[in-house]
Design an enzyme around this catalytic site. Structure first.
Site, short mmCIF file in Angstrom:
data_model
loop_
_atom_site.label_atom_id
_atom_site.label_comp_id
_atom_site.label_asym_id
_atom_site.label_seq_id
_atom_site.Cartn_x
_atom_site.Cartn_y
_atom_site.Cartn_z
N VAL A 139 -70.05 -120.37 27.66
CA VAL A 139 -69.58 -119.08 28.19
C VAL A 139 -70.40 -118.69 29.44
O VAL A 139 -69.86 -118.14 30.39
CB VAL A 139 -69.61 -117.97 27.11
CG1 VAL A 139 -69.27 -116.61 27.71
CG2 VAL A 139 -68.62 -118.30 25.99
N LYS B 9 -71.27 -104.78 26.52
CA LYS B 9 -70.36 -105.26 25.49
C LYS B 9 -71.15 -106.02 24.43
O LYS B 9 -71.66 -107.10 24.66
CB LYS B 9 -69.31 -106.22 26.07
CG LYS B 9 -68.20 -106.45 25.03
CD LYS B 9 -67.33 -107.63 25.33
CE LYS B 9 -67.83 -108.91 24.77
NZ LYS B 9 -67.94 -108.97 23.29
N CYS C 247 -81.53 -119.12 19.90
CA CYS C 247 -81.34 -120.02 21.05
C CYS C 247 -82.56 -120.90 21.25
O CYS C 247 -82.46 -121.99 21.79
CB CYS C 247 -81.02 -119.21 22.30
SG CYS C 247 -82.12 -117.83 22.54
P1 ADP Z 1 -71.91 -117.49 20.61
O1 ADP Z 1 -71.58 -118.90 20.91
O2 ADP Z 1 -73.33 -117.25 20.36
O3 ADP Z 1 -70.94 -116.81 19.70
P2 ADP Z 1 -70.68 -116.68 23.00
O4 ADP Z 1 -71.28 -117.27 24.20
O5 ADP Z 1 -69.37 -117.20 22.53
O6 ADP Z 1 -71.78 -116.72 21.92
O7 ADP Z 1 -70.53 -115.11 23.14
C1 ADP Z 1 -71.56 -114.27 23.59
C2 ADP Z 1 -70.94 -113.02 24.15
O8 ADP Z 1 -70.09 -113.37 25.24
C3 ADP Z 1 -70.06 -112.26 23.19
O9 ADP Z 1 -70.26 -110.88 23.40
C4 ADP Z 1 -68.67 -112.70 23.58
O10 ADP Z 1 -67.64 -111.79 23.23
C5 ADP Z 1 -68.81 -112.81 25.08
N1 ADP Z 1 -67.82 -113.67 25.75
C6 ADP Z 1 -67.15 -114.72 25.24
N2 ADP Z 1 -66.34 -115.27 26.17
C7 ADP Z 1 -66.51 -114.56 27.32
C8 ADP Z 1 -65.96 -114.63 28.64
N3 ADP Z 1 -65.10 -115.57 28.99
N4 ADP Z 1 -66.38 -113.73 29.56
C9 ADP Z 1 -67.29 -112.79 29.23
N5 ADP Z 1 -67.82 -112.67 28.00
C10 ADP Z 1 -67.45 -113.53 27.04
#
Ligand code: ADP
Length: 491
Positions: A245, A189, A297
């Site tokens: 996350v 994804k 990061c």
């Molecule tokens: P950033 O803060 O860099 O935007 P995130 O950690 O929010 O990164 O997102 C990184 C990836 O994790 C994206 O592909 C996002 O859609 C996915 N993501 C966000 N929330 C979840 C979740 N609860 N479970 C799995 N994947 C997630």
């Protein structure tokens, strides 16, 4: 190619793929849902992309399971897997300008960076892991008694890979390379902000000849990622993204005891001693923080500068920050593009306001650039103290904190005073000091008199809350293999 680049902006690429890839076929999501992706420099919509829900994820997992357990990929010799990875790398190289332009369109990063940094690293990473495919092996183990004991390294199975938006194509390569070399199958994804380069790379993977079901791509938001993590037939999840996350993923993966590797956030110290080459250190600090709009990061966001050179260093740094060229990321003259989206832009502006109100000296920047797109001025805060939010939190934007220090032990202690532990750097001509800091700083990567030097062969990952496991190098193969012990009686 470079001659064209120096004189003219690169053309916007055509969007070839915006659907899901499941079992080698491009398809809409079961419910026909889509989401929009935008160009962050103009805020214009680029295209709608199919949005996968749990049912789509299930179809992708089933395809990946089939491809793992039976058929062409299952029976393929390791060396032939390596050949497919080489073919994919070649196809990416043949389409490098298009892929770089997709990256610039979707993410906003300067074309010059996409073309000279991201895509060459993608190609190198895939070629590096192609070489590993037929070199993954076990040991023979001397055990007591009349037994023959050996180990096998077997692919872990179906892997879910969830990646962020800051290096969209590069994160695909970091994840696909070791997983495919090991013989796994993939449900990936990409981030909702930047799915396009991943989709194009998946199309090239089909062209290279990866069998159906080996690589599946499901686009969508966090819920799509969560459906991968929750799925009982996914053996392992590899995630790169925020620490918040990462914590959710680790908790959710516990339900099915999936293997989990996490590459998360950071607040990396960049330590400048008075005996360094000051101009090199200034450039290193600028690059270490402002590269990729500060959306790394491992960004060197806490710049510790020894007191005796502090004012000279900050003067030079501010000069460089002021001279950074912002603008259309498709122009080869642009060094800094927009932040990826409105949420990130607003979060960063919030930190800048908090920095100002907490009493740090905003020496340059501190505002929005232009009136369209998510541009933030390169910002340098001086005389930041350890307790300020801008010194403790990952901002993920072009905001640098400079913190003066006096003593070696003091700077080690302050460098380590964080939940994070992804990277660190030190600038000095004293090799004993450099090695001593490298040993004492709690970080997965330490750069000495350089910053952001990445190589497919060199492991990368975090101490503490910056992650679990290592990307790249031989180390990443461990993420995608299970160790099996076989003991045979010789009686
Ligand atoms: P950033 O803060 O860099 O935007 P995130 O950690 O929010 O990164 O997102 C990184 C990836 O994790 C994206 O592909 C996002 O859609 C996915 N993501 C966000 N929330 C979840 C979740 N609860 N479970 C799995 N994947 C997630």
């Amino acid at each position: 190619m470079s001659a064209t680049l120096e004189t003219a902006p690169v053309a916007r690429p055509q969007i070839r793929r915006n659907q899901l890839l499941i079992n080698g076929e491009w398809c809409d999501s079961v419910r026909g849902e889509t989401f929009a992706t935008y160009h962050p420099a103009t805020e214009e919509k680029i295209t709608d992309v199919a949005q996968a829900n749990a049912e789509d994820v299930d179809r992708a997992v089933k395809a990946a399971r089939r491809a793992f357990e039976e058929g062409e990929w299952h029976d393929m010799d390791a060396r032939d897997r390596g050949a497919l990875l080489l073919k994919l790398a070649d196809l990416i190289e043949q389409n490098i300008v298009e892929l770089a332009a997709l990256e610039t369109l979707d993410n906003g990063k300067p074309i010059i960076d996409a073309l000279n940094a991201d895509l060459p690293l993608v190609i190198d990473c895939l070629r590096y892991y192609a070489g590993w495919a037929d070199k993954i092996k076990g040991d023979t183990i001397p055990v007591r008694g009349n037994y023959f004991c050996y180990t096998r390294r077997e692919p872990v199975g179906v892997v879910g890979q969830i990646i962020p938006w800051n290096f969209p194509a590069l994160m695909v390569a970091w994840k696909w390379g070791p997983a495919l070399a090991a013989g796994c199958t993939i449900v990936m994804k990409p981030a909702e902000q930047t799915p396009l380069s991943c989709l194009r790379m998946a199309e090239l993977a089909m062209e290279a000849g990866f069998p159906p079901g080996v690589i599946n791509v499901v686009c969508g938001f966090g819920e799509t990622g969560a459906a991968i993590v929750a799925h009982s037939d996914v053996d392992k999840v590899a995630f790169t993204g925020s620490t918040e996350v990462g914590q959710i993923i680790m908790r959710d993966a516990a339900q099915t005891l999936k293997r989990v590797t996490l590459e998360l956030g950071g607040k990396s110290p960049n330590v400048v001693f008075a005996d360094c080459d000051i101009e090199a250190a200034v450039q290193g600090a600028e690059f270490g923080l402002f590269f990729n709009q500060g959306q790394c990061c491992c960004a060197g966001s806490r710049v510790f500068v020894e007191e005796s050179i502090h004012s000279d260093f900050v003067e030079r740094l501010v000069d460089r920050a002021k001279n950074r060229q912002l603008g259309d990321p498709f122009s080869p003259a642009t060094a800094q593009g927009p932040q990826v989206d409105k949420d990130q832009f607003e979060k960063i502006m919030g930190y800048i306001e908090r920095g100002k109100s907490s009493g740090a000296d905003c020496r340059t920047g501190g505002g929005r650039w232009g009136d369209k797109g998510f541009f933030v001025e390169p910002t340098v805060f001086d005389n930041v103290t350890d307790d300020m939010d801008i010194a403790t939190d990952e901002i993920f934007g072009p905001v640098m904190s400079v913190l003066p220090f006096r003593e070696f032990d003091e700077v080690i202690e302050r460098s380590n005073k964080t939940f994070y532990g992804l990277a660190a750097a030190v600038w000095t001509r004293d090799i004993a000091k450099a090695h001593s800091l490298a040993a004492k700083v709690k970080a997965g990567t330490v750069w000495v008199n350089c910053y952001d030097v990445f190589d497919a062969a060199a492991p990368f990952g975090g101490f503490k809350m910056s992650g679990i496991g290592r990307e790249l190098g031989e180390a990443a193969l461990a993420n995608y293999t299970e160790l099996k012990t076989v003991t045979m009686s010789l009686d």
